[in-house]
Write an enzyme that holds these catalytic residues in place. Sequence first.
Site, PDB file in Angstrom:
ATOM      1  N   ARG A 163       0.708  -1.138   0.097  1.00 35.96           N
ATOM      2  CA  ARG A 163      -0.101   0.105  -0.090  1.00 35.96           C
ATOM      3  C   ARG A 163       0.746   1.197  -0.083  1.00 35.96           C
ATOM      4  NH1 ARG A 163      -3.586  -2.787  -1.567  1.00 35.96           N
ATOM      5  NH2 ARG A 163      -5.517  -3.015  -0.507  1.00 35.96           N
ATOM      6  N   HIS A 221      -0.983  -0.010  -9.592  1.00 35.83           N
ATOM      7  CA  HIS A 221      -1.655  -0.514  -8.626  1.00 35.83           C
ATOM      8  C   HIS A 221      -2.136  -1.773  -9.430  1.00 35.83           C
ATOM      9  CE1 HIS A 221      -4.023  -0.717  -4.721  1.00 35.83           C
ATOM     10  NE2 HIS A 221      -3.568  -1.990  -5.201  1.00 35.83           N
TER      11      HIS A 221
HETATM   12  P1  NAP Z   1      -1.703 -11.564   5.099  1.00 31.98           P
HETATM   13  O1  NAP Z   1      -1.884 -13.198   4.677  1.00 31.98           O
HETATM   14  O2  NAP Z   1      -2.749 -11.135   5.970  1.00 31.98           O
HETATM   15  O3  NAP Z   1      -0.219 -11.350   5.571  1.00 31.98           O
HETATM   16  C1  NAP Z   1       0.201 -10.341   6.296  1.00 31.98           C
HETATM   17  C2  NAP Z   1       1.650 -10.689   6.867  1.00 31.98           C
HETATM   18  O4  NAP Z   1       1.998  -9.519   7.201  1.00 31.98           O
HETATM   19  C3  NAP Z   1       1.767 -11.662   7.704  1.00 31.98           C
HETATM   20  O5  NAP Z   1       2.733 -12.501   7.610  1.00 31.98           O
HETATM   21  C4  NAP Z   1       1.645 -10.697   9.219  1.00 31.98           C
HETATM   22  O6  NAP Z   1       2.389 -11.468  10.338  1.00 31.98           O
HETATM   23  C5  NAP Z   1       2.620  -9.691   8.649  1.00 31.98           C
HETATM   24  N1  NAP Z   1       2.372  -8.446   9.350  1.00 31.98           N
HETATM   25  C6  NAP Z   1       1.278  -7.662   9.696  1.00 31.98           C
HETATM   26  N2  NAP Z   1       1.568  -6.646  10.427  1.00 31.98           N
HETATM   27  C7  NAP Z   1       2.837  -6.761  10.908  1.00 31.98           C
HETATM   28  C8  NAP Z   1       3.761  -5.928  11.601  1.00 31.98           C
HETATM   29  N3  NAP Z   1       3.187  -5.054  12.508  1.00 31.98           N
HETATM   30  N4  NAP Z   1       5.188  -6.520  11.744  1.00 31.98           N
HETATM   31  C9  NAP Z   1       5.620  -7.503  11.166  1.00 31.98           C
HETATM   32  N5  NAP Z   1       4.686  -8.192  10.092  1.00 31.98           N
HETATM   33  C10 NAP Z   1       3.525  -7.909  10.197  1.00 31.98           C
HETATM   34  O7  NAP Z   1      -1.779 -10.541   3.716  1.00 31.98           O
HETATM   35  P2  NAP Z   1      -1.555 -10.883   2.235  1.00 31.98           P
HETATM   36  O8  NAP Z   1      -2.817 -11.537   1.675  1.00 31.98           O
HETATM   37  O9  NAP Z   1      -0.263 -11.780   2.117  1.00 31.98           O
HETATM   38  O10 NAP Z   1      -1.531  -9.447   1.518  1.00 31.98           O
HETATM   39  C11 NAP Z   1      -0.671  -8.470   1.893  1.00 31.98           C
HETATM   40  C12 NAP Z   1      -1.034  -6.893   1.395  1.00 31.98           C
HETATM   41  O11 NAP Z   1      -0.557  -7.074   0.161  1.00 31.98           O
HETATM   42  C13 NAP Z   1      -2.481  -6.765   1.667  1.00 31.98           C
HETATM   43  O12 NAP Z   1      -2.845  -6.457   2.513  1.00 31.98           O
HETATM   44  C14 NAP Z   1      -2.441  -5.665   0.616  1.00 31.98           C
HETATM   45  O13 NAP Z   1      -2.249  -4.395   1.072  1.00 31.98           O
HETATM   46  C15 NAP Z   1      -1.332  -5.950  -0.427  1.00 31.98           C
HETATM   47  N6  NAP Z   1      -1.892  -6.447  -1.818  1.00 31.98           N
HETATM   48  C16 NAP Z   1      -1.504  -5.559  -2.846  1.00 31.98           C
HETATM   49  C17 NAP Z   1      -1.716  -5.774  -4.217  1.00 31.98           C
HETATM   50  C18 NAP Z   1      -1.461  -5.092  -5.291  1.00 31.98           C
HETATM   51  O14 NAP Z   1      -1.899  -5.267  -6.520  1.00 31.98           O
HETATM   52  N7  NAP Z   1      -0.418  -4.172  -5.295  1.00 31.98           N
HETATM   53  C19 NAP Z   1      -2.527  -7.014  -4.604  1.00 31.98           C
HETATM   54  C20 NAP Z   1      -3.003  -7.983  -3.418  1.00 31.98           C
HETATM   55  C21 NAP Z   1      -2.678  -7.462  -1.968  1.00 31.98           C
HETATM   56  P3  NAP Z   1       1.762 -12.635  10.948  1.00 31.98           P
HETATM   57  O15 NAP Z   1       1.726 -13.778  10.004  1.00 31.98           O
HETATM   58  O16 NAP Z   1       2.868 -12.984  11.854  1.00 31.98           O
HETATM   59  O17 NAP Z   1       0.534 -12.234  11.412  1.00 31.98           O
HETATM   60  C1  GLV Z   2      -5.085  -5.030  -4.007  1.00 30.02           C
HETATM   61  O1  GLV Z   2      -4.667  -4.073  -3.877  1.00 30.02           O
HETATM   62  C2  GLV Z   2      -5.486  -5.942  -2.757  1.00 30.02           C
HETATM   63  O2  GLV Z   2      -5.485  -5.611  -1.635  1.00 30.02           O
HETATM   64  O3  GLV Z   2      -6.297  -7.008  -3.170  1.00 30.02           O
END
Ligand code: NAP
Ligand code: GLV
Length: 311
Positions: free
Chosen positions: A226, A274
Amino acid sequence: MNRTLLFVGAGARTDSWINAFAEVAPEIDFQPYEPGQDVSDVPYCLAWKAPPGIWPAMKNLKIIFGIGAGVDRLLADSSLPRDVPLVRMVEPELTRGMVEYVLWQCLFHHRKVWELEAAQSCSTWRPHSYPAPWDRTIGIMGLGELGSAAAERLVEFGFTVRGWSRTPKSLPKVESFFGADQLPAFLSKTEILVCLLPLTADTRGILNAALFAQLPRRASIINAARGGHLVEADLSAAMASGQINAATLDVFETEPLPPEHPFWSTERLYITPHNASITDPRSAAWRIAKQIAKFEAGEGLDHVVDCARGY
Ligand code: NAP
Ligand code: GLV
Protein backbone atom coordinates in the site's frame (compact mmCIF):
# COMPACT_ATOMS: atom_id res chain seq x y z
CA MET A 1 -33.61 -17.83 1.39
CA ASN A 2 -32.35 -14.29 0.68
CA ARG A 3 -28.98 -14.68 -1.08
CA THR A 4 -28.57 -11.10 -2.25
CA LEU A 5 -24.93 -10.09 -2.61
CA LEU A 6 -24.72 -6.30 -2.94
CA PHE A 7 -21.71 -5.21 -5.00
CA VAL A 8 -20.20 -1.89 -4.03
CA GLY A 9 -17.18 -2.08 -6.27
CA ALA A 10 -16.63 1.58 -7.20
CA GLY A 11 -15.19 1.02 -10.64
CA ALA A 12 -14.07 -2.54 -10.01
CA ARG A 13 -15.00 -4.15 -13.34
CA THR A 14 -18.73 -4.59 -12.61
CA ASP A 15 -19.51 -6.47 -15.86
CA SER A 16 -16.83 -9.11 -15.19
CA TRP A 17 -18.29 -9.69 -11.75
CA ILE A 18 -21.87 -9.95 -13.08
CA ASN A 19 -20.74 -12.51 -15.66
CA ALA A 20 -18.64 -14.44 -13.14
CA PHE A 21 -21.50 -14.89 -10.67
CA ALA A 22 -23.95 -15.77 -13.45
CA GLU A 23 -21.56 -18.44 -14.66
CA VAL A 24 -20.15 -20.04 -11.51
CA ALA A 25 -22.60 -19.10 -8.72
CA PRO A 26 -26.10 -18.56 -10.22
CA GLU A 27 -27.64 -19.29 -6.80
CA ILE A 28 -26.34 -15.90 -5.61
CA ASP A 29 -28.51 -12.86 -6.41
CA PHE A 30 -25.67 -10.51 -7.43
CA GLN A 31 -26.83 -6.87 -7.38
CA PRO A 32 -24.61 -3.90 -8.28
CA TYR A 33 -25.45 -1.09 -5.87
CA GLU A 34 -27.58 1.78 -7.22
CA PRO A 35 -27.59 5.06 -5.26
CA GLY A 36 -30.85 5.37 -3.31
CA GLN A 37 -31.47 1.60 -3.37
CA ASP A 38 -33.18 0.08 -0.30
CA VAL A 39 -30.42 -2.06 1.23
CA SER A 40 -32.10 -2.78 4.56
CA ASP A 41 -32.60 -6.52 3.85
CA VAL A 42 -29.28 -7.22 2.15
CA PRO A 43 -27.51 -10.14 3.90
CA TYR A 44 -24.19 -10.14 2.01
CA CYS A 45 -22.02 -7.37 0.59
CA LEU A 46 -18.94 -7.48 -1.67
CA ALA A 47 -16.99 -4.23 -1.36
CA TRP A 48 -13.82 -2.42 -2.32
CA LYS A 49 -14.60 1.20 -1.40
CA ALA A 50 -18.12 1.74 -0.10
CA PRO A 51 -20.10 4.99 -0.57
CA PRO A 52 -20.16 7.04 2.67
CA GLY A 53 -23.06 6.19 4.97
CA ILE A 54 -24.04 2.93 3.28
CA TRP A 55 -23.19 0.59 6.17
CA PRO A 56 -25.74 1.74 8.79
CA ALA A 57 -28.49 1.32 6.15
CA MET A 58 -27.69 -2.41 5.81
CA LYS A 59 -29.58 -3.46 8.90
CA ASN A 60 -29.57 -7.23 8.18
CA LEU A 61 -25.99 -7.63 7.03
CA LYS A 62 -24.43 -11.02 7.84
CA ILE A 63 -21.07 -11.04 5.98
CA ILE A 64 -18.93 -8.38 4.30
CA PHE A 65 -16.58 -9.72 1.63
CA GLY A 66 -13.60 -7.58 0.64
CA ILE A 67 -12.75 -7.56 -3.08
CA GLY A 68 -9.06 -7.26 -2.27
CA ALA A 69 -6.57 -8.97 0.03
CA GLY A 70 -6.04 -5.67 1.84
CA VAL A 71 -8.97 -4.31 3.85
CA ASP A 72 -7.42 -1.02 5.01
CA ARG A 73 -9.82 1.08 2.92
CA LEU A 74 -12.85 -0.70 4.34
CA LEU A 75 -11.58 -0.47 7.93
CA ALA A 76 -10.83 3.24 7.47
CA ASP A 77 -14.62 3.81 7.46
CA SER A 78 -15.65 4.12 11.10
CA SER A 79 -19.25 3.27 10.17
CA LEU A 80 -18.24 -0.23 8.95
CA PRO A 81 -19.97 -2.57 11.43
CA ARG A 82 -17.33 -4.30 13.55
CA ASP A 83 -19.76 -7.02 14.69
CA VAL A 84 -20.31 -8.36 11.13
CA PRO A 85 -17.58 -10.74 9.89
CA LEU A 86 -15.28 -9.10 7.33
CA VAL A 87 -13.77 -11.70 4.99
CA ARG A 88 -10.72 -10.64 2.98
CA MET A 89 -9.89 -11.96 -0.48
CA VAL A 90 -7.69 -15.02 -0.67
CA GLU A 91 -7.81 -16.75 -4.04
CA PRO A 92 -5.17 -18.57 -6.07
CA GLU A 93 -5.15 -16.21 -9.09
CA LEU A 94 -4.48 -13.20 -6.81
CA THR A 95 -1.61 -15.09 -5.21
CA ARG A 96 -0.24 -16.30 -8.56
CA GLY A 97 -0.32 -12.77 -9.98
CA MET A 98 1.58 -11.37 -7.01
CA VAL A 99 4.19 -14.13 -7.14
CA GLU A 100 4.67 -13.35 -10.85
CA TYR A 101 5.04 -9.62 -10.10
CA VAL A 102 7.55 -10.15 -7.29
CA LEU A 103 9.63 -12.58 -9.34
CA TRP A 104 9.56 -10.22 -12.36
CA GLN A 105 10.64 -7.21 -10.32
CA CYS A 106 13.25 -9.07 -8.27
CA LEU A 107 14.85 -10.33 -11.51
CA PHE A 108 14.64 -6.79 -12.96
CA HIS A 109 16.49 -5.34 -9.97
CA HIS A 110 18.86 -8.32 -9.65
CA ARG A 111 19.92 -7.90 -13.31
CA LYS A 112 19.96 -4.05 -13.03
CA VAL A 113 18.02 -3.58 -16.25
CA TRP A 114 18.58 0.19 -16.02
CA GLU A 115 22.25 -0.39 -16.88
CA LEU A 116 21.20 -2.06 -20.14
CA GLU A 117 18.73 0.78 -20.85
CA ALA A 118 21.52 3.32 -20.36
CA ALA A 119 23.88 1.45 -22.67
CA GLN A 120 21.19 0.98 -25.34
CA SER A 121 20.24 4.65 -25.21
CA CYS A 122 23.74 5.49 -26.53
CA SER A 123 24.01 2.41 -28.82
CA THR A 124 26.78 0.94 -26.67
CA TRP A 125 27.58 -2.75 -26.27
CA ARG A 126 28.42 -2.85 -22.56
CA PRO A 127 28.17 -6.25 -20.82
CA HIS A 128 27.49 -5.65 -17.14
CA SER A 129 28.09 -8.00 -14.24
CA TYR A 130 25.64 -9.37 -11.71
CA PRO A 131 25.92 -12.05 -9.01
CA ALA A 132 24.41 -15.53 -9.03
CA PRO A 133 20.96 -15.57 -7.38
CA TRP A 134 22.33 -17.32 -4.27
CA ASP A 135 24.70 -14.39 -3.79
CA ARG A 136 21.74 -11.96 -3.86
CA THR A 137 19.67 -11.51 -0.68
CA ILE A 138 16.00 -10.65 -1.05
CA GLY A 139 14.03 -9.68 2.06
CA ILE A 140 10.22 -9.91 2.15
CA MET A 141 8.29 -7.88 4.70
CA GLY A 142 5.07 -9.79 5.39
CA LEU A 143 5.07 -13.59 5.20
CA GLY A 144 1.31 -14.06 4.87
CA GLU A 145 -0.64 -15.50 1.97
CA LEU A 146 1.25 -13.49 -0.66
CA GLY A 147 4.66 -12.99 0.97
CA SER A 148 5.15 -16.67 1.78
CA ALA A 149 4.14 -17.74 -1.76
CA ALA A 150 6.57 -15.20 -3.26
CA ALA A 151 9.34 -16.33 -0.88
CA GLU A 152 8.83 -19.96 -1.90
CA ARG A 153 9.16 -19.09 -5.61
CA LEU A 154 12.28 -16.94 -5.05
CA VAL A 155 13.87 -19.83 -3.10
CA GLU A 156 13.10 -22.19 -6.00
CA PHE A 157 14.82 -19.69 -8.28
CA GLY A 158 17.97 -19.89 -6.14
CA PHE A 159 17.90 -16.54 -4.34
CA THR A 160 18.92 -16.15 -0.71
CA VAL A 161 15.59 -15.24 0.90
CA ARG A 162 14.76 -13.78 4.28
CA GLY A 163 11.36 -12.81 5.62
CA TRP A 164 9.97 -10.61 8.37
CA SER A 165 6.58 -10.97 10.04
CA ARG A 166 4.82 -10.15 13.29
CA THR A 167 4.97 -13.71 14.65
CA PRO A 168 7.65 -16.40 14.05
CA LYS A 169 7.46 -18.38 10.82
CA SER A 170 9.13 -21.53 9.57
CA LEU A 171 9.39 -21.71 5.78
CA PRO A 172 11.83 -24.00 3.95
CA LYS A 173 15.10 -22.21 3.13
CA VAL A 174 13.77 -18.81 4.26
CA GLU A 175 15.66 -17.14 7.10
CA SER A 176 12.83 -15.76 9.20
CA PHE A 177 12.76 -12.75 11.48
CA PHE A 178 9.86 -11.38 13.47
CA GLY A 179 8.84 -8.37 15.52
CA ALA A 180 10.37 -4.92 15.86
CA ASP A 181 13.44 -6.25 17.72
CA GLN A 182 14.52 -8.40 14.78
CA LEU A 183 13.84 -5.82 12.06
CA PRO A 184 17.40 -4.38 12.07
CA ALA A 185 18.96 -7.85 11.65
CA PHE A 186 16.51 -8.61 8.82
CA LEU A 187 17.36 -5.37 7.03
CA SER A 188 21.14 -5.52 7.50
CA LYS A 189 21.76 -7.94 4.58
CA THR A 190 18.66 -7.30 2.46
CA GLU A 191 19.73 -6.03 -0.98
CA ILE A 192 16.25 -6.14 -2.55
CA LEU A 193 13.43 -5.31 -0.11
CA VAL A 194 9.89 -6.37 -1.04
CA CYS A 195 6.98 -4.95 1.00
CA LEU A 196 3.90 -7.21 1.22
CA LEU A 197 2.58 -6.03 4.58
CA PRO A 198 -1.01 -5.05 5.31
CA LEU A 199 -1.51 -1.35 6.00
CA THR A 200 -2.24 -1.01 9.73
CA ALA A 201 -1.52 1.47 12.50
CA ASP A 202 1.75 -0.43 13.13
CA THR A 203 2.94 -0.55 9.52
CA ARG A 204 1.93 2.90 8.20
CA GLY A 205 5.07 4.80 7.16
CA ILE A 206 7.37 1.83 7.85
CA LEU A 207 9.33 2.40 4.62
CA ASN A 208 11.06 5.52 5.89
CA ALA A 209 14.51 7.11 6.19
CA ALA A 210 15.41 5.19 9.36
CA LEU A 211 14.60 1.88 7.68
CA PHE A 212 16.43 2.75 4.45
CA ALA A 213 19.55 3.63 6.48
CA GLN A 214 19.63 0.08 7.87
CA LEU A 215 19.77 -1.56 4.42
CA PRO A 216 23.09 -2.20 2.64
CA ARG A 217 24.06 0.83 0.53
CA ARG A 218 22.51 0.89 -2.96
CA ALA A 219 19.66 -1.47 -2.07
CA SER A 220 16.46 -1.74 -4.11
CA ILE A 221 12.89 -1.27 -2.84
CA ILE A 222 9.79 -2.97 -4.27
CA ASN A 223 6.49 -1.84 -2.71
CA ALA A 224 3.51 -3.92 -3.84
CA ALA A 225 1.49 -3.46 -0.63
CA ARG A 226 0.00 0.00 0.00
CA GLY A 227 1.14 3.57 -0.66
CA GLY A 228 0.68 4.37 3.03
CA HIS A 229 3.65 2.15 3.91
CA LEU A 230 6.06 4.52 2.16
CA VAL A 231 7.17 7.97 3.25
CA GLU A 232 7.56 9.29 -0.29
CA ALA A 233 9.87 12.22 0.56
CA ASP A 234 12.20 9.82 2.42
CA LEU A 235 12.48 7.59 -0.65
CA SER A 236 13.27 10.60 -2.86
CA ALA A 237 16.02 11.68 -0.42
CA ALA A 238 17.42 8.14 -0.09
CA MET A 239 17.56 7.78 -3.89
CA ALA A 240 19.19 11.19 -4.27
CA SER A 241 21.89 10.20 -1.73
CA GLY A 242 22.46 6.79 -3.35
CA GLN A 243 21.45 4.85 -0.21
CA ILE A 244 18.59 3.42 -2.29
CA ASN A 245 19.68 2.75 -5.85
CA ALA A 246 16.39 1.78 -7.49
CA ALA A 247 12.74 1.20 -6.70
CA THR A 248 9.56 -0.25 -8.13
CA LEU A 249 6.31 1.10 -6.73
CA ASP A 250 2.88 -0.31 -7.53
CA VAL A 251 0.97 1.62 -4.88
CA PHE A 252 0.87 5.27 -3.84
CA GLU A 253 -0.56 7.54 -1.18
CA THR A 254 -2.61 9.21 -3.94
CA GLU A 255 -3.91 6.99 -6.75
CA PRO A 256 -3.85 7.54 -9.66
CA LEU A 257 -0.41 9.07 -9.15
CA PRO A 258 -0.84 12.75 -10.17
CA PRO A 259 0.95 13.73 -13.43
CA GLU A 260 3.02 16.37 -11.59
CA HIS A 261 4.37 13.89 -9.02
CA PRO A 262 8.21 13.84 -8.96
CA PHE A 263 8.28 10.02 -8.98
CA TRP A 264 7.32 10.01 -12.68
CA SER A 265 10.67 11.51 -13.57
CA THR A 266 12.92 9.96 -10.91
CA GLU A 267 15.70 7.92 -12.48
CA ARG A 268 15.63 4.20 -11.69
CA LEU A 269 12.18 4.53 -10.11
CA TYR A 270 9.72 2.29 -11.92
CA ILE A 271 5.96 2.72 -11.61
CA THR A 272 3.17 0.19 -12.10
CA PRO A 273 -0.45 1.38 -11.70
CA HIS A 274 -1.65 -0.68 -8.71
CA ASN A 275 -2.03 -3.81 -10.78
CA ALA A 276 0.69 -6.00 -9.32
CA SER A 277 -2.07 -8.53 -8.93
CA ILE A 278 -5.83 -8.38 -9.43
CA THR A 279 -8.63 -10.50 -7.96
CA ASP A 280 -10.02 -12.86 -10.58
CA PRO A 281 -13.85 -12.55 -10.51
CA ARG A 282 -14.57 -16.16 -11.55
CA SER A 283 -12.25 -17.66 -8.98
CA ALA A 284 -13.48 -15.20 -6.33
CA ALA A 285 -17.19 -15.75 -7.13
CA TRP A 286 -16.79 -19.49 -6.68
CA ARG A 287 -15.06 -18.98 -3.30
CA ILE A 288 -17.59 -16.41 -2.07
CA ALA A 289 -20.48 -18.77 -2.94
CA LYS A 290 -18.75 -21.60 -1.03
CA GLN A 291 -18.30 -19.35 2.01
CA ILE A 292 -21.99 -18.33 1.90
CA ALA A 293 -22.98 -22.02 1.70
CA LYS A 294 -20.75 -22.80 4.71
CA PHE A 295 -22.23 -19.91 6.66
CA GLU A 296 -25.78 -21.01 5.89
CA ALA A 297 -24.86 -24.53 7.04
CA GLY A 298 -23.72 -23.07 10.36
CA GLU A 299 -20.01 -23.61 9.67
CA GLY A 300 -17.20 -21.12 10.29
CA LEU A 301 -15.86 -18.68 7.67
CA ASP A 302 -12.29 -18.60 6.35
CA HIS A 303 -10.03 -15.53 6.18
CA VAL A 304 -12.01 -13.41 8.61
CA VAL A 305 -10.19 -10.16 9.42
CA ASP A 306 -9.25 -9.35 12.99
CA CYS A 307 -10.54 -5.76 12.91
CA ALA A 308 -8.62 -4.75 16.04
CA ARG A 309 -5.34 -5.99 14.53
CA GLY A 310 -6.20 -4.44 11.14
CA TYR A 311 -5.63 -7.50 8.90
P1 NAP B 1 -1.77 -11.55 5.03
O1 NAP B 1 -1.93 -12.97 4.61
O2 NAP B 1 -2.68 -11.02 6.06
O3 NAP B 1 -0.25 -11.40 5.55
C1 NAP B 1 0.22 -10.27 6.19
C2 NAP B 1 1.63 -10.53 6.71
O4 NAP B 1 2.14 -9.31 7.25
C3 NAP B 1 1.68 -11.57 7.83
O5 NAP B 1 2.82 -12.40 7.68
C4 NAP B 1 1.80 -10.72 9.09
O6 NAP B 1 2.50 -11.35 10.15
C5 NAP B 1 2.63 -9.57 8.57
N1 NAP B 1 2.47 -8.39 9.42
C6 NAP B 1 1.34 -7.71 9.73
N2 NAP B 1 1.59 -6.72 10.59
C7 NAP B 1 2.91 -6.77 10.86
C8 NAP B 1 3.78 -6.03 11.69
N3 NAP B 1 3.34 -5.02 12.44
N4 NAP B 1 5.09 -6.37 11.72
C9 NAP B 1 5.55 -7.41 10.98
N5 NAP B 1 4.78 -8.17 10.18
C10 NAP B 1 3.48 -7.85 10.11
O7 NAP B 1 -1.84 -10.59 3.79
P2 NAP B 1 -1.61 -10.93 2.23
O8 NAP B 1 -2.78 -11.62 1.66
O9 NAP B 1 -0.29 -11.59 2.09
O10 NAP B 1 -1.58 -9.45 1.60
C11 NAP B 1 -0.63 -8.49 2.02
C12 NAP B 1 -0.98 -7.12 1.47
O11 NAP B 1 -0.67 -7.06 0.07
C13 NAP B 1 -2.45 -6.73 1.52
O12 NAP B 1 -2.82 -6.27 2.80
C14 NAP B 1 -2.54 -5.65 0.46
O13 NAP B 1 -2.34 -4.39 1.05
C15 NAP B 1 -1.39 -5.96 -0.49
N6 NAP B 1 -1.86 -6.34 -1.84
C16 NAP B 1 -1.51 -5.55 -2.90
C17 NAP B 1 -1.88 -5.92 -4.18
C18 NAP B 1 -1.46 -5.09 -5.36
O14 NAP B 1 -1.93 -5.33 -6.48
N7 NAP B 1 -0.56 -4.16 -5.20
C19 NAP B 1 -2.63 -7.08 -4.40
C20 NAP B 1 -2.98 -7.85 -3.30
C21 NAP B 1 -2.58 -7.47 -2.02
P3 NAP B 1 1.88 -12.62 10.93
O15 NAP B 1 1.82 -13.71 9.90
O16 NAP B 1 2.88 -12.90 11.98
O17 NAP B 1 0.54 -12.20 11.42
C1 GLV C 1 -5.18 -5.12 -3.95
O1 GLV C 1 -4.58 -4.13 -3.76
C2 GLV C 1 -5.61 -6.03 -2.92
O2 GLV C 1 -5.54 -5.66 -1.73
O3 GLV C 1 -6.05 -7.13 -3.26
